[in-house]
Design an enzyme around this catalytic site. Structure first.
Site, PDB file in Angstrom:
ATOM      1  N   HIS A  67     -89.046  82.606  39.823  1.00  0.00           N
ATOM      2  CA  HIS A  67     -88.875  81.459  40.707  1.00  0.00           C
ATOM      3  C   HIS A  67     -87.401  81.235  41.040  1.00  0.00           C
ATOM      4  O   HIS A  67     -87.059  80.887  42.181  1.00  0.00           O
ATOM      5  CB  HIS A  67     -89.448  80.198  40.077  1.00  0.00           C
ATOM      6  CG  HIS A  67     -89.413  79.007  40.983  1.00  0.00           C
ATOM      7  ND1 HIS A  67     -90.464  78.676  41.810  1.00  0.00           N
ATOM      8  CD2 HIS A  67     -88.445  78.095  41.231  1.00  0.00           C
ATOM      9  CE1 HIS A  67     -90.136  77.602  42.520  1.00  0.00           C
ATOM     10  NE2 HIS A  67     -88.914  77.226  42.177  1.00  0.00           N
ATOM     11  N   GLU A  68     -86.538  81.400  40.057  1.00  0.00           N
ATOM     12  CA  GLU A  68     -85.126  81.085  40.265  1.00  0.00           C
ATOM     13  C   GLU A  68     -84.454  82.043  41.237  1.00  0.00           C
ATOM     14  O   GLU A  68     -83.691  81.617  42.112  1.00  0.00           O
ATOM     15  CB  GLU A  68     -84.376  81.116  38.916  1.00  0.00           C
ATOM     16  CG  GLU A  68     -84.739  79.982  37.971  1.00  0.00           C
ATOM     17  CD  GLU A  68     -84.123  78.652  38.392  1.00  0.00           C
ATOM     18  OE1 GLU A  68     -83.328  78.628  39.355  1.00  0.00           O
ATOM     19  OE2 GLU A  68     -84.459  77.630  37.772  1.00  0.00           O
ATOM     20  N   SER A  69     -84.658  83.328  41.059  1.00  0.00           N
ATOM     21  CA  SER A  69     -83.872  84.301  41.827  1.00  0.00           C
ATOM     22  C   SER A  69     -84.681  85.410  42.462  1.00  0.00           C
ATOM     23  O   SER A  69     -84.111  86.260  43.160  1.00  0.00           O
ATOM     24  CB  SER A  69     -82.825  84.944  40.907  1.00  0.00           C
ATOM     25  OG  SER A  69     -83.467  85.773  39.938  1.00  0.00           O
TER      26      SER A  69
END
Length: 327
Positions: A229-231
């Site tokens: 989700h983050e990157s």
């Protein structure tokens, strides 16, 4: 950007910086210390010497300062109901917490302890400029709120406002005590998120998630879901807010976690695992740990649950779905 947006963003990206032991001297986990959200600071006396340990945090200072946005600039003013000038703003905000700073900006810019540069500043620090040769020392001062932003009372005819720091300050001073080193404490009881597991087959950097998860007591699949989700598993990713690397750590957060290079996948994953492990220990819930990773522990404590920020709620739902789907 509205004040609500600013407040939410500060909670999100700056509530993970201050690291101190619990009041009374007991050792604390990283997230015990992150209470800014989080950590306990010791206020300084008017001369800048540290006072007795207290519970004042940089985030509390910022939150109080944000309440004064829109207040008229009044030359010589220190009244948070009628108006303040730049040093009056600083004095008024800090006096809320029983910290008596000098009245003039030049004296305030000598209070506390020096900070080497703006990139080492924490929320609540004072930043000041010497713009005039007519006086000795700082003639304008503001409160740093993190992420390259400050709150100031700018000039006659203006009002208290949140603006970017566009000129490097001549002075950076820390009125609250320096953050102390943290020590991590593993969860005392296994949960679904701390039980041994494995990242899904074919997951990029699966070996790093596995190693960090085993070392820090966090399910590797949860770490992988956060990275997804983050990157999108991009180790060179940089967000508009300045979060960096595979796990999207803010530079100051990375430093606090001992991550020298957040673009190094191994360091980033280990640092994020360390942080998530402590958040799980502190909050006892995967959902709350994820909310704290996104919005900061202070926001979770403030709302006694997942904060009502649309971005944070969507984040928690997305990561939870990804993690549970990997089980």
């Amino acid at each position: 950007m509205s004040i609500t947006d600013v407040t939410a963003r500060i909670s999100q990206i700056q509530a993970q910086l201050a690291l101190l032991p619990r009041a009374g001297g007991a050792s604390a986990t990283f997230t015990d210390a992150l209470s800014r959200t989080t950590a306990a600071y010791a206020p300084g006396d008017p001369a800048g010497a540290p006072g007795p340990a207290g519970s004042v945090t940089g985030d509390q200072v910022v939150t109080r300062a944000l309440e004064l946005v829109g207040l008229p600039y009044v030359w010589g003013g220190t009244d948070p109901e009628r108006g303040v000038d730049c040093s009056g703003l600083v004095k008024s905000v800090y006096s809320t917490f029983g910290i008596d700073l000098p009245r003039l900006s030049a004296d305030q810019a000598r209070a506390g302890t020096p900070v080497a540069s703006l990139d080492q500043a924490l929320p609540g620090d004072l930043i000041a400029w010497d713009n005039s040769g007519r006086n000795v020392g700082a003639d304008h001062i503001a409160i740093y709120i993190g992420n390259g932003m400050m709150i100031e009372a700018p000039r006659p005819g203006g009002e208290v406002q949140v603006v970017p720091v566009t000129t490097p300050p001549d002075y950076v001073r820390r009125i609250l005590a320096d953050p102390a080193p943290f020590a991590t404490t593993p969860a005392t009881a296994p949960t679904a998120a701390t039980a041994p597991g494995a990242a899904p087959a074919g997951t990029p950097y699966a070996d790093l998630f596995q190693r960090a998860g085993s070392t820090r007591g966090v399910d590797p699949a949860l770490l992988a879901a956060v990275a997804r989700h983050e990157s999108g598993f991009d180790p060179r990713a940089v967000s508009p807010a300045g979060a960096q690397g595979l796990m999207q750590l803010m530079p100051a957060t990375a430093r606090g976690l001992g991550v020298a290079d957040p673009f190094d996948p191994a360091q980033a994953v280990d640092g994020a695992a360390r942080l998530i492990g402590d958040l799980l220990t502190r909050f006892g819930s995967v959902e709350l740990a994820l909310a704290a990773y996104n919005a900061g522990p202070g926001a979770v404590m403030r709302y006694d649950g997942v904060p009502p920020y649309p971005e944070t709620r969507a984040y928690v739902q997305s990561v939870m779905t990804s993690w549970q789907g990997a089980a």
